[in-house]
Design an enzyme around this catalytic site. Structure first.
Site, PDB file in Angstrom:
ATOM      1  N   GLU A  94      -5.347   1.257  -5.875  1.00  0.00           N
ATOM      2  CA  GLU A  94      -5.602   2.374  -6.784  1.00  0.00           C
ATOM      3  C   GLU A  94      -5.621   1.871  -8.230  1.00  0.00           C
ATOM      4  O   GLU A  94      -4.995   0.863  -8.564  1.00  0.00           O
ATOM      5  CB  GLU A  94      -4.484   3.419  -6.605  1.00  0.00           C
ATOM      6  CG  GLU A  94      -4.643   4.643  -7.501  1.00  0.00           C
ATOM      7  CD  GLU A  94      -3.726   5.805  -7.127  1.00  0.00           C
ATOM      8  OE1 GLU A  94      -2.841   5.627  -6.266  1.00  0.00           O
ATOM      9  OE2 GLU A  94      -3.908   6.887  -7.714  1.00  0.00           O
ATOM     10  N   GLN A 130       0.889  -0.359  -2.029  1.00  0.00           N
ATOM     11  CA  GLN A 130      -0.481  -0.683  -2.322  1.00  0.00           C
ATOM     12  C   GLN A 130      -0.640  -2.202  -2.355  1.00  0.00           C
ATOM     13  O   GLN A 130       0.349  -2.922  -2.400  1.00  0.00           O
ATOM     14  CB  GLN A 130      -0.878  -0.060  -3.653  1.00  0.00           C
ATOM     15  CG  GLN A 130      -0.834   1.468  -3.649  1.00  0.00           C
ATOM     16  CD  GLN A 130      -1.520   2.091  -4.851  1.00  0.00           C
ATOM     17  OE1 GLN A 130      -2.166   1.400  -5.640  1.00  0.00           O
ATOM     18  NE2 GLN A 130      -1.366   3.398  -5.009  1.00  0.00           N
ATOM     19  N   TYR A 165       5.822   8.318   2.833  1.00  0.00           N
ATOM     20  CA  TYR A 165       6.503   7.197   2.180  1.00  0.00           C
ATOM     21  C   TYR A 165       7.969   7.137   2.613  1.00  0.00           C
ATOM     22  O   TYR A 165       8.598   8.175   2.827  1.00  0.00           O
ATOM     23  CB  TYR A 165       6.441   7.357   0.656  1.00  0.00           C
ATOM     24  CG  TYR A 165       5.079   7.019   0.082  1.00  0.00           C
ATOM     25  CD1 TYR A 165       4.708   5.703  -0.139  1.00  0.00           C
ATOM     26  CD2 TYR A 165       4.156   8.023  -0.215  1.00  0.00           C
ATOM     27  CE1 TYR A 165       3.455   5.381  -0.660  1.00  0.00           C
ATOM     28  CE2 TYR A 165       2.902   7.705  -0.734  1.00  0.00           C
ATOM     29  CZ  TYR A 165       2.564   6.386  -0.950  1.00  0.00           C
ATOM     30  OH  TYR A 165       1.327   6.054  -1.465  1.00  0.00           O
ATOM     31  N   GLU A 219      -1.712   6.335   3.355  1.00  0.00           N
ATOM     32  CA  GLU A 219      -0.674   5.939   2.387  1.00  0.00           C
ATOM     33  C   GLU A 219       0.646   5.895   3.124  1.00  0.00           C
ATOM     34  O   GLU A 219       1.108   6.915   3.650  1.00  0.00           O
ATOM     35  CB  GLU A 219      -0.609   6.915   1.208  1.00  0.00           C
ATOM     36  CG  GLU A 219      -1.826   6.807   0.304  1.00  0.00           C
ATOM     37  CD  GLU A 219      -1.697   7.599  -0.994  1.00  0.00           C
ATOM     38  OE1 GLU A 219      -0.558   7.797  -1.476  1.00  0.00           O
ATOM     39  OE2 GLU A 219      -2.749   8.019  -1.505  1.00  0.00           O
ATOM     40  N   ASN A 272      -8.168  13.678  -2.163  1.00  0.00           N
ATOM     41  CA  ASN A 272      -6.873  13.054  -1.863  1.00  0.00           C
ATOM     42  C   ASN A 272      -5.751  14.009  -2.254  1.00  0.00           C
ATOM     43  O   ASN A 272      -5.784  14.588  -3.347  1.00  0.00           O
ATOM     44  CB  ASN A 272      -6.719  11.765  -2.680  1.00  0.00           C
ATOM     45  CG  ASN A 272      -5.282  11.223  -2.640  1.00  0.00           C
ATOM     46  OD1 ASN A 272      -4.858  10.661  -1.632  1.00  0.00           O
ATOM     47  ND2 ASN A 272      -4.522  11.418  -3.714  1.00  0.00           N
ATOM     48  N   GLU A 273      -4.792  14.171  -1.390  1.00  0.00           N
ATOM     49  CA  GLU A 273      -3.618  15.012  -1.683  1.00  0.00           C
ATOM     50  C   GLU A 273      -4.038  16.287  -2.418  1.00  0.00           C
ATOM     51  O   GLU A 273      -3.502  16.632  -3.481  1.00  0.00           O
ATOM     52  CB  GLU A 273      -2.548  14.227  -2.459  1.00  0.00           C
ATOM     53  CG  GLU A 273      -1.982  13.086  -1.623  1.00  0.00           C
ATOM     54  CD  GLU A 273      -0.658  12.508  -2.104  1.00  0.00           C
ATOM     55  OE1 GLU A 273      -0.199  12.840  -3.211  1.00  0.00           O
ATOM     56  OE2 GLU A 273      -0.062  11.716  -1.333  1.00  0.00           O
TER      57      GLU A 273
HETATM   58  O1  AHR Z   1       0.447   5.611  -4.008  1.00  0.00           O
HETATM   59  C1  AHR Z   1       0.895   6.307  -5.116  1.00  0.00           C
HETATM   60  C2  AHR Z   1       0.527   7.787  -5.069  1.00  0.00           C
HETATM   61  O2  AHR Z   1       1.214   8.407  -4.027  1.00  0.00           O
HETATM   62  C3  AHR Z   1      -0.907   8.115  -4.799  1.00  0.00           C
HETATM   63  O3  AHR Z   1      -1.696   8.070  -5.941  1.00  0.00           O
HETATM   64  C4  AHR Z   1      -0.835   9.514  -4.277  1.00  0.00           C
HETATM   65  O4  AHR Z   1      -1.884   9.810  -3.388  1.00  0.00           O
HETATM   66  C5  AHR Z   1       0.536   9.578  -3.621  1.00  0.00           C
HETATM   67  O5  AHR Z   1       1.241  10.679  -4.022  1.00  0.00           O
END
Ligand code: AHR
Length: 496
Positions: free
Chosen positions: A26, A345, A240, A296, A173-174
């Protein structure tokens, strides 16, 4: 008691899609700029502006697919600002990530060149949140149209005669959060509209990817599947691993012992999330036409002290290696539905495989897991049963061992093993059934550390690095391996 594993070599359970070993890059912090792109005039050796040391390291991983340009950045990105002569490109503010100036020097042509150099598939994420249908549609035309059209002519004028092949295209995205704070019903309708104009031109067949939920947002998945499943090839999931809370996530290094277990337990939560989201998908798509793409995932800690909080720069330890190993095993187990995953990432952001500082670069423990595990890419997943010890008990507990086995095109079997225990070594008794031949162990590699936060620095880049693994015995089709605490191993088995 020894941990027991039985591998059924005669029971294949489908292919482990190589795209599960995908990555995400990103416009965030030092991922694109510094981490990948240094520009053609940089004193750092580069190929067309992309730094050679990082390129070489990434090529070794056989990255199958790379997602770009975001993330939250995707829904603020206007691709037309990032093509044409670099000196004329618009500068913008990267409002999500540190409020820094984005000079648009790394745009469509540069990303496609990076993919060419890495020999990987591009996965481009379009802008729904602040973009238009026309803008998204024209991006696809610019990239892939072979013939005479305004966008194809513009691309040719910018130096690229032939269209590119783009297989994966994300429509937002999101969009439940940074991508527009939408309700699922609203996004489902927008998705249906935007995707209509994401065309497959010539022999380029685009897989349309809908923005799916985060974590346990099952209502989002339900609504999207109900209202839009006919129009998608895949839907995403973001999850995450955060040891603490959103405001105090925990430190990447020097963390208390309790956070070892919490982190790995939270990483294993991926299993429940995929199971439950897949169950919803099964109701609308029993034949599993639609892929679940975990685009992600990874650890998210407090940033390294003294660094820009918007840059998400964190160290990477043997704990991250274990998170990577056990999560990849979860994806293997669900490879009938999980067709792609992209760790967040690639460089200098969150759970990266590579960190850079000026002209220096290091490979993280997570890098080594991706390197060791690449033997599983496109291999046949083998049926595997485990009876393993528990560390702790009940909801506080963890399995001591996580394992996965596959057979590659040459008939070799690879067994990956993680010892999640930070205190004790683990004995694993492995039985290989359904294989007439006698086992010969050709190769064994191991990644381990004596500290829970063992990591590499720019001055000591090889502190956590793979070594040859020899602590095993073989008798007919049985193996016994002794894994040190906090370790990830890959064994290659072959027959006479
Ligand atoms: O990876 C960091 C961020 O996490 C991304 O930009 C977003 O899609 C997510 O909230």
């Amino acid at each position: 008691m020894a941990n027991r594993i039985v591998i059924h070599a005669d029971r294949a359970k489908g292919t482990i899609n190589r795209n599960i070993y995908g990555h995400f890059s990103e416009h965030l912090g030092r991922c694109i700029y510094e981490g990948l792109w240094v520009g053609e005039d940089s004193p750092i050796p580069n190929t067309d502006g992309i730094r050679n040391d990082v390129l070489q390291a990434l090529k070794q991983l056989q990255i199958p697919v790379l997602r770009w340009p975001g993330g939250c950045f995707a829904d603020e990105y206007h691709w037309k600002d990032g093509v044409g002569p670099r000196e004329n490109r618009k500068r913008m503010v990267n409002t999500h990530w540190g409020g820094v100036v984005e000079n648009n020097h790394f745009g469509t042509h540069e990303f496609m060149r990076l993919c060419e150099l890495l020999e990987c598939e591009p996965y481009i994420n379009g802008n729904v949140g602040s973009g238009t249908v026309q803008e998204m549609s024209e991006w696809v035309e610019y990239l892939t149209f072979d013939g005479v059209s305004p966008m194809a002519e513009w691309r040719k004028g910018n130096g690229r005669e032939q269209p590119w092949q783009v297989k994966y295209f994300g429509v937002g995205n999101e969009n439940w959060g940074c991508g527009g704070n939408m309700r699922p019903e609203y996004y489902a309708d927008l998705y249906r509209r935007f995707q209509t104009y994401v065309r497959s031109y010539g022999d380029n067949r685009i897989h349309k990817i809908a923005c799916g939920p985060s974590d346990a947002d099952y209502p989002w998945m339900e609504t999207l599947m109900k209202q839009a499943h006919r129009f998608m090839d895949a839907i995403t999931l973001h999850y995450y691993t955060i040891p603490g809370s959103w405001s105090e996530k925990g430190s990447a290094t020097g963390f208390p012992e309790s956070e070892w277990t919490i982190t790995l337990r939270k990483a294993l939560h991926m299993e429940e999330l995929i199971t439950r989201h897949s169950a919803i998908m099964d109701q609308y798509d029993p034949d599993k036409r639609i892929g679940l793409i975990v685009d992600e995932w990874g650890t998210w800690y407090d940033v390294e002290p003294g660094t820009n909080p918007g840059f998400l720069y964190q160290q990477n330890t043997i704990r991250d290696a274990l998170v990577a190993g056990i999560t990849l095993h979860v994806f293997h187990r669900h490879s009938d539905r999980v067709r792609m995953a992209n760790i967040a990432q690639l460089v200098n952001v969150l759970q990266s495989v590579v960190l850079t500082e000026g002209e220096r670069m290091l490979l993280t423990p997570t890098y080594h897991v991706f390197d060791l595990f690449k033997v599983h890419q496109d291999a046949e997943l083998l049926d595997l049963h485990e009876a393993v010890d528990q560390i702790g008990s009940g909801r506080e507990g963890l399995p001591q061992i996580s394992a996965s086995a596959s057979r590659d095109a040459e008939g070799r079997i690879h067994l990956s093993l993680c010892n999640l225990d930070h205190q004790s070594s683990a004995t694993v008794a492995i039985e290989l059934r359904g294989w007439a031949e006698e086992v010969i162990l050709v190769n064994g590699s191991i990644l381990a550390s004596e500290q829970t936060d063992g990591h590499n620095t720019f001055d000591t880049p090889d502190r956590v690095a793979p070594a040859t693994f020899t602590d095993f015995t073989v008798a007919a089709n049985r193996l016994t391996a002794n894994l040190p605490p906090m370790s990830v191993a890959v064994l290659e088995l072959t027959s006479r």
